[in-house]
Design a protein around this motif. Structure first.
Motif, short mmCIF file in Angstrom:
data_model
loop_
_atom_site.label_atom_id
_atom_site.label_comp_id
_atom_site.label_asym_id
_atom_site.label_seq_id
_atom_site.Cartn_x
_atom_site.Cartn_y
_atom_site.Cartn_z
N HIS A 32 36.65 52.62 49.28
CA HIS A 32 36.46 52.60 47.89
C HIS A 32 35.47 52.09 47.33
O HIS A 32 35.08 50.96 46.99
N SER A 33 34.46 52.97 46.88
CA SER A 33 32.83 52.66 46.57
C SER A 33 32.94 51.69 45.31
O SER A 33 32.22 51.10 44.99
N ASP A 34 34.20 51.94 44.53
CA ASP A 34 34.18 51.26 42.94
C ASP A 34 35.32 49.99 43.20
O ASP A 34 35.34 49.51 42.29
N ALA A 35 35.33 49.37 44.70
CA ALA A 35 36.29 48.53 44.66
C ALA A 35 36.05 47.28 44.01
O ALA A 35 36.79 46.43 43.39
N LEU A 36 34.70 46.97 44.04
CA LEU A 36 34.29 45.76 43.48
C LEU A 36 33.74 45.65 41.76
O LEU A 36 34.24 44.67 41.30
N ALA A 37 34.12 46.93 41.25
CA ALA A 37 33.94 46.89 39.87
C ALA A 37 35.24 46.85 39.37
O ALA A 37 35.44 46.52 38.01
N GLN A 38 36.46 47.33 39.94
CA GLN A 38 37.71 47.30 39.32
C GLN A 38 38.70 45.98 39.69
O GLN A 38 38.55 45.81 41.08
N SER B 10 37.03 41.36 57.37
CA SER B 10 36.84 42.60 57.90
C SER B 10 37.80 43.56 56.91
O SER B 10 37.42 44.66 56.87
N TYR B 11 39.04 43.13 56.41
CA TYR B 11 39.72 43.76 55.41
C TYR B 11 38.80 44.12 54.14
O TYR B 11 38.78 45.04 53.69
N ALA B 12 38.22 42.91 53.75
CA ALA B 12 37.15 43.24 52.46
C ALA B 12 36.13 44.20 52.81
O ALA B 12 35.87 45.29 51.83
N GLY B 13 35.42 44.08 53.97
CA GLY B 13 34.60 45.37 54.32
C GLY B 13 35.09 46.80 54.28
O GLY B 13 34.79 47.77 53.82
N TRP B 14 36.49 46.72 55.00
CA TRP B 14 37.03 47.91 54.85
C TRP B 14 37.45 48.57 53.56
O TRP B 14 37.40 49.79 53.24
N HIS C 231 43.89 43.47 46.58
CA HIS C 231 43.35 44.72 47.09
C HIS C 231 41.63 44.56 46.41
O HIS C 231 41.08 45.96 46.52
N ASP C 232 41.32 43.53 45.93
CA ASP C 232 39.95 43.46 45.75
C ASP C 232 39.17 42.78 46.58
O ASP C 232 39.65 41.73 47.32
N PRO C 233 38.21 43.51 47.22
CA PRO C 233 37.27 42.91 48.13
C PRO C 233 36.70 41.32 48.06
O PRO C 233 36.71 40.66 49.03
N MET C 234 36.32 40.94 46.86
CA MET C 234 35.85 39.76 46.66
C MET C 234 37.02 38.79 46.67
O MET C 234 36.52 37.55 47.44
N ILE C 235 38.10 39.08 46.25
CA ILE C 235 39.14 38.09 46.51
C ILE C 235 39.50 37.84 48.06
O ILE C 235 39.74 36.85 48.39
N CYS C 236 39.60 38.92 48.71
CA CYS C 236 39.87 38.82 49.92
C CYS C 236 38.86 37.96 50.94
O CYS C 236 39.22 37.14 51.65
N GLY C 237 37.45 38.10 50.65
CA GLY C 237 36.56 37.47 51.12
C GLY C 237 36.64 35.96 50.77
O GLY C 237 36.45 34.99 51.70
N LEU C 238 37.08 35.52 49.63
CA LEU C 238 37.30 34.28 49.18
C LEU C 238 38.51 33.49 49.66
O LEU C 238 38.43 32.25 50.32
N VAL C 239 39.57 34.47 49.92
CA VAL C 239 40.70 34.15 50.68
C VAL C 239 40.36 33.74 51.94
O VAL C 239 40.72 32.60 52.82
N GLY C 240 39.67 34.57 52.83
CA GLY C 240 39.07 34.05 54.06
C GLY C 240 38.50 32.91 54.36
O GLY C 240 38.63 31.97 55.03
N LEU C 241 37.59 32.46 53.40
CA LEU C 241 36.80 31.49 53.36
C LEU C 241 37.59 30.08 53.12
O LEU C 241 37.57 28.92 53.51
N THR C 242 38.59 30.09 52.01
CA THR C 242 39.45 29.09 51.65
C THR C 242 40.49 28.90 52.78
O THR C 242 40.68 27.73 52.85
N CYS C 243 40.88 30.05 53.34
CA CYS C 243 41.63 29.69 54.67
C CYS C 243 41.10 28.52 55.87
O CYS C 243 41.65 27.64 55.97
#
Length: 509
Positions: A113-119, A104-108, A127-139
């Motif tokens: 921030h439209s450029d969140a995935l690029a930076q 949910s946080y990754a989606g937010w 603060h990186d959506p991809m890292i947050c998604g991976l953290v959720g799956l890893t948990c």
């Protein structure tokens, strides 16, 4: 000791070797490919995963490993499997929460921030959506994998644990190397996720069983799991990397990279001997179910002496040659980690020896003691984080961690002696520690005199020989313990057994 206990310990050792070498190799891959700052970012993310899984575990994996062996000792195999299924449903619901939260946080972040995935900024990895998604799956994956391994250990299926762990760690190393090379920190986090996938195949054995537990057993489990869970949360302040949080607040990501490198080497020094304790909890639990307290006393005393015999020289010897070892493995960029690593590895020797007593208290259903010890440790960790880590950085983190762990060991040992009436073999421990000090002095002298890689090799050999001779001259181990070591060595592969036997003869004379 029973043959099953020895066999379980040996398979536990194989699993432990895979985990230890895999974790160590993983840290080397990240450090060599990504550098100090990115190493700190990865360590911070891994720490966040550990926090989330601890908070949502409900204490159930440890509870499973505690009660399944007791039921097997009474011949209640089917009831044990149904208990595992009974506890799995609430565990699954609880461990799904971090995955949902981070997704949910990754989606937010993407919406805001439209450029969140690029930076990507390694100073703020969450603060990186991809890292947050991976953290959720890893948990979620790590929590379920730990439940599966606890189920197998509780059912005495240590050979399966060893096989699954070995394959999983190999997969992690491959994924980590490829991911770090191609995608940096994001790829490294994805590599850690891969290690938790294979154990999930075990869960179908649990899911297909109807969940059931007797009313009297439920009451015992609720009490044990409640204290066990609270103990895990509080124990996280003592035994896990709570110092990472304070370093992130006061000193930034790079300080985390230096501290975690030292902590990795400290853990490496003790993990070999700790592997031999994997069979202790099921063994103690089975003896508890048979009400054989005297056998528990004998195993505790022997286990403590043998743990010290292995841990003391490993830790003090590594501390003596730390300047050469750390820079050789991680490179000169991590040289700032040497002082903290030296402190951490020395303190680890004491806490590792105390794990035998910890397994004993768990088997005797005194998980409440862990809670109170953890409460004391949590307070000390927070105080140390604010008063010591803030001004001193990684060195303060090492001092704070060492002091907190030593206090926790002291309180646990007092309870073991005064309340449970188990005797700590103080005299043998003192002699073994003195022998390890001589080992460390010899190793450091050789390193200073010869220098370089050759000096390191000479230091290791001379230190080991000095230790074995000192153990013999000081009569640090009773003959029964040496006989047990020899019996265990005969069960190992022939090549390893032939390598160990001269050391046994050197001690025996």
């Amino acid at each position: 000791m029973s043959s099953r206990f020895v066999r379980n310990s040996l398979f536990g050792t194989i699993a432990g070797v895979s985990t230890t070498l895999g974790s160590f190799a993983s840290s080397l891959i990240v450090a060599r490919l990504l550098g100090v700052e990115a190493t700190g970012a990865v360590a911070y993310v891994v720490w966040v995963v550990g926090v989330a899984t601890t908070l949502t575990s409900l204490g159930l994996p440890f509870t499973l490993a505690r009660y399944l062996p007791e039921m097997l000792g009474r011949g209640e195999t089917q009831q044990a499997m149904r208990l595992a299924a009974y506890l799995f449903r609430p565990f699954l619901l609880a461990t799904a929460l971090p995955a949902i939260g981070f997704a949910s946080y990754a989606g937010w972040l993407i919406v805001q921030h439209s450029d969140a995935l690029a930076q990507f900024n390694p100073q703020t990895p969450l603060h990186d959506p991809m890292i947050c998604g991976l953290v959720g799956l890893t948990c979620l994956a790590q929590a379920l994998a730990e439940y599966a391994r606890s189920y197998l250990r509780g059912m005495h299926a240590f050979s399966r644990v060893a096989k699954i762990t070995s394959i999983s760690m190999a997969a992690q190393l491959v994924a980590l190397a490829i991911g770090s090379s191609l995608f940096g920190v994001r790829g490294a986090v994805g590599g850690y996720l891969c290690a938790s996938l294979l154990p999930l195949l075990v869960l179908h054995e649990i899911w297909r069983e109807p969940g059931k537990a007797a009313p009297d057993l439920k009451a015992r489990i609720v009490t044990y799991a409640r204290f066990r869970w609270a103990s895990e949360i509080l124990g996280f302040f003592i035994w896990s990397r709570i110092e990472v949080f304070f370093l992130q607040v006061f000193w930034g990501i790079q300080s985390i990279g230096l501290f975690t490198v030292g902590l990795t080497l400290a853990n490496l020094a003790i993990q070999g001997p700790l592997m031999l304790t994997w069979g202790l909890l099921p063994h103690f639990s089975e003896q508890r179910g048979q009400n054989d307290v005297e056998a528990m006393r004998r195993v505790y005393a022997t286990g403590t002496r043998l743990m010290a015999f292995l841990v003391f020289p490993a830790c003090l010897g590594l501390a003596a040659v730390m300047p050469a070892v750390l820079t050789l493995l991680y490179g000169q960029a991590f040289a700032g980690a040497i002082p903290a690593a030296t402190i951490l590895v020395c303190a680890a020797s004491i806490s590792a020896v105390a794990t035998v007593g910890t397994n004993l208290m768990w088997a005797m259903e005194r998980s409440d003691v862990d809670f109170y010890v953890g409460l004391v440790g949590a307070v000390l960790s927070i105080v140390g984080g604010l008063l010591v880590i803030g001004p001193l950085g990684p060195m303060g983190a090492a001092y704070s961690r060492a002091a907190t762990q030593l206090v926790a060991v002291g309180v646990s040992s007092w309870f073991l002696v005064r309340r449970l009436h188990f005797e700590i073999p103080i005299a043998s421990l003192a002699r073994l520690f003195a022998a390890a000090v001589l080992c460390a002095i010899t190793a450091r002298l050789c390193l200073d005199l010869v220098g370089g890689i050759l000096g390191l090799l000479v230091a290791i050999g001379a230190g080991a020989a000095t230790y074995l001779i000192a153990v013999r001259l000081l009569a640090a181990l009773p003959p029964d313990d040496i006989a047990r070591l020899r019996s265990v060595s005969r069960m190992m592969p022939s090549g390893l057994a032939r390598a160990i036997d001269p050391a046994m003869r050197l001690i025996l004379g």
